[in-house]
Write an enzyme that holds these catalytic residues in place. Sequence first.
Site, PDB file in Angstrom:
ATOM      1  N   GLU A  27     -21.239  -1.266  10.032  1.00 12.76           N
ATOM      2  CA  GLU A  27     -20.688  -1.573  11.565  1.00 12.76           C
ATOM      3  C   GLU A  27     -20.836  -0.222  12.173  1.00 12.76           C
ATOM      4  O   GLU A  27     -20.684   0.759  11.605  1.00 12.76           O
ATOM      5  CB  GLU A  27     -19.207  -1.877  11.216  1.00 12.76           C
ATOM      6  CG  GLU A  27     -18.592  -1.910  12.614  1.00 12.76           C
ATOM      7  CD  GLU A  27     -17.248  -2.758  12.972  1.00 12.76           C
ATOM      8  OE1 GLU A  27     -16.714  -3.009  13.855  1.00 12.76           O
ATOM      9  OE2 GLU A  27     -16.570  -3.114  11.536  1.00 12.76           O
ATOM     10  N   ASN A  72     -15.467  -5.286  14.696  1.00 11.16           N
ATOM     11  CA  ASN A  72     -14.799  -5.386  15.911  1.00 11.16           C
ATOM     12  C   ASN A  72     -15.799  -4.766  17.110  1.00 11.16           C
ATOM     13  O   ASN A  72     -15.988  -5.229  17.998  1.00 11.16           O
ATOM     14  CB  ASN A  72     -13.712  -4.482  15.944  1.00 11.16           C
ATOM     15  CG  ASN A  72     -12.554  -4.907  15.215  1.00 11.16           C
ATOM     16  OD1 ASN A  72     -12.758  -6.214  14.600  1.00 11.16           O
ATOM     17  ND2 ASN A  72     -11.415  -4.201  14.964  1.00 11.16           N
ATOM     18  N   ASN A 172     -16.738 -12.500  15.578  1.00  7.62           N
ATOM     19  CA  ASN A 172     -15.996 -11.672  14.589  1.00  7.62           C
ATOM     20  C   ASN A 172     -14.532 -11.561  14.795  1.00  7.62           C
ATOM     21  O   ASN A 172     -14.067 -11.443  15.897  1.00  7.62           O
ATOM     22  CB  ASN A 172     -16.336 -10.153  14.554  1.00  7.62           C
ATOM     23  CG  ASN A 172     -15.426  -9.204  13.618  1.00  7.62           C
ATOM     24  OD1 ASN A 172     -15.691  -9.326  12.429  1.00  7.62           O
ATOM     25  ND2 ASN A 172     -14.571  -8.470  14.097  1.00  7.62           N
ATOM     26  N   GLU A 173     -13.653 -12.164  13.820  1.00  4.29           N
ATOM     27  CA  GLU A 173     -12.321 -12.086  13.941  1.00  4.29           C
ATOM     28  C   GLU A 173     -11.787 -12.588  15.276  1.00  4.29           C
ATOM     29  O   GLU A 173     -10.751 -11.767  16.053  1.00  4.29           O
ATOM     30  CB  GLU A 173     -11.816 -10.575  13.642  1.00  4.29           C
ATOM     31  CG  GLU A 173     -11.943 -10.230  12.307  1.00  4.29           C
ATOM     32  CD  GLU A 173     -11.324  -9.092  11.931  1.00  4.29           C
ATOM     33  OE1 GLU A 173     -10.885  -8.368  12.684  1.00  4.29           O
ATOM     34  OE2 GLU A 173     -11.360  -8.645  10.661  1.00  4.29           O
ATOM     35  N   TYR A 244      -8.151  -7.478   3.399  1.00  2.86           N
ATOM     36  CA  TYR A 244      -7.930  -6.411   2.732  1.00  2.86           C
ATOM     37  C   TYR A 244      -6.545  -6.169   2.094  1.00  2.86           C
ATOM     38  O   TYR A 244      -5.752  -6.674   2.702  1.00  2.86           O
ATOM     39  CB  TYR A 244      -7.910  -5.168   3.629  1.00  2.86           C
ATOM     40  CG  TYR A 244      -9.336  -5.176   4.578  1.00  2.86           C
ATOM     41  CD1 TYR A 244     -10.541  -4.292   4.254  1.00  2.86           C
ATOM     42  CD2 TYR A 244      -9.665  -6.007   5.763  1.00  2.86           C
ATOM     43  CE1 TYR A 244     -11.804  -4.088   4.556  1.00  2.86           C
ATOM     44  CE2 TYR A 244     -10.959  -5.809   6.206  1.00  2.86           C
ATOM     45  CZ  TYR A 244     -11.859  -5.027   5.874  1.00  2.86           C
ATOM     46  OH  TYR A 244     -13.077  -4.854   6.530  1.00  2.86           O
ATOM     47  N   GLU A 292     -15.778  -9.815   5.098  1.00  6.39           N
ATOM     48  CA  GLU A 292     -15.169  -8.755   4.913  1.00  6.39           C
ATOM     49  C   GLU A 292     -14.223  -8.889   3.773  1.00  6.39           C
ATOM     50  O   GLU A 292     -13.298  -9.617   3.805  1.00  6.39           O
ATOM     51  CB  GLU A 292     -14.487  -8.413   6.303  1.00  6.39           C
ATOM     52  CG  GLU A 292     -15.436  -7.585   7.485  1.00  6.39           C
ATOM     53  CD  GLU A 292     -14.720  -7.198   8.692  1.00  6.39           C
ATOM     54  OE1 GLU A 292     -13.670  -6.420   8.380  1.00  6.39           O
ATOM     55  OE2 GLU A 292     -15.297  -7.369   9.650  1.00  6.39           O
TER      56      GLU A 292
END
Length: 509
Positions: A27, A72, A172-173, A244, A292
């Site tokens: 990223e 992000n 993404n997210e 995570y 991720e």
Amino acid sequence: MKTTKILVHKMFRRAEVDPRIYGSFVEHMGRVVYSGIYEPGHATADKDGFRMDVIRKTEEMGVTAVRYPGGNFVSNYNWMDGIGPVKDRPRKRDLAWKSIETNEVGTDEFMRWAAKAHVEPVFAVNLGTKGIEEALSLLEYCNLPAGTYYSDMRCRYGRKEPYGIRTWCLGNEMDGNWQIGHKTAEEYGRLAYETGKAMKLLDPSIELVVCGSSMSTNATFGEWERVVLSHTCECADYISLHQYYGGQEKGTAAFLAQSLDMERYIQTVSGICDMVTVQKHLSKQINICFDEWGVWSVPDKVVQKSVEQQPWQIAPAISEQIYTMEDALLFASMLFSLVRSSGRVKIACQSLLTNISACIMTERGGDVWVQPNFYPFAYLSAWGRGVVMDARLDGPSYEAGGFQEVPYVDHLIVYNFEKGVLAMFFVNRAEEKMPVEIDVEGFETGEITESVILCHSDKNATNLENHECVKPEKISNFSVRENRLLGELEPLSFQMLALSIAVRPDFCR
């Protein structure tokens, strides 16, 4: 401690491993790209500015696929800023990481890097500030033959043949309110479906990943997946998950138990996928792209700066986490969970490849070195290919982290077609030696051909100052008696051993 007994039988099998489960993630964040994979003028840089020492480590790690360009970052990214002559590219303010993006590296540069590193690209499109039109233009630029506006643009910038990128992430997210362009599940589901529908009309060969939850503790987890899939299940091939884990301060037992949450996360989302496809009367299986994942660790002795402390810089050194031996054990168990779930998890991306929550660390103008978590990944990628065995375990466990039964010994066993071995991987979560007995049935076993351990007397040891401090060593702590392996795992250790199989089993391809 009571002996852990493991049964491996030829008839008990889970699924074949998709090599892309050993993927990573690049990223435009901090030093992941600039001075990570790309640093013109570095002693090892090639003519394109890519650090060949990093490429060699990427290959040694066994990375098979890499997701790009975010993260992000992608939710406020205009892909056209990163194509054409570098001297003409604009400098932009990246809102995700409050940094200055020079756009020296863009689509074509990354694809050249991917070819050099022998990894399959997994691309993400911006569904935060952009939408259908931009996704289609990027897809045409990358995948369509010459003859129309964006494919001709690619040719004009030096690439005649299409790249043929197979896998595309739709944003993404988008469930996170930190995301630029954050949406509700209804809003995102509608946009993702219309974008995916159009992309598959343009290139029917592609596969699409829709956004799932960005962590298992999100308030919207579960309902987000249900709503998004209810809109997108006809065009979606995968749903993404992110996770995570930190919490080292809770103690080793609770910290290492967190991989069980990852397994439950996968099982829950698999059930939601099946529920939606049944409700929609679809025969397809929607798989998981866990694009991720990693351990979040910032030891007290390492001073880390945040984007708030140094905003609007070019490639600032932010969140450069230093991993301990203990972190490597949770990392290994997380990867075990992914591979054990190969029937559903087909793609996974360890996050990130360089410098931030990374296996590979670089110094500007200097050396490359690897963290302790590099080694479990490398050994699983090298040996954990083939069919995952549904091994059964009976052994001592403990209660921690909300789980009543956490096995002291975590395990993964894969029959490797190419090497002709049962590759066995273990994490000993106990702070003492653990006796292990493994019965192998239905196979004609040979000898142990490889046995490697990763451990250290100090569970907080890192490779920051001494880059060779935590590294694997060969070990002879198991013996074979007929079809039974007997041995003892070292305290807080990761171990891989390979047992040769004399006759190729009949389930092989």
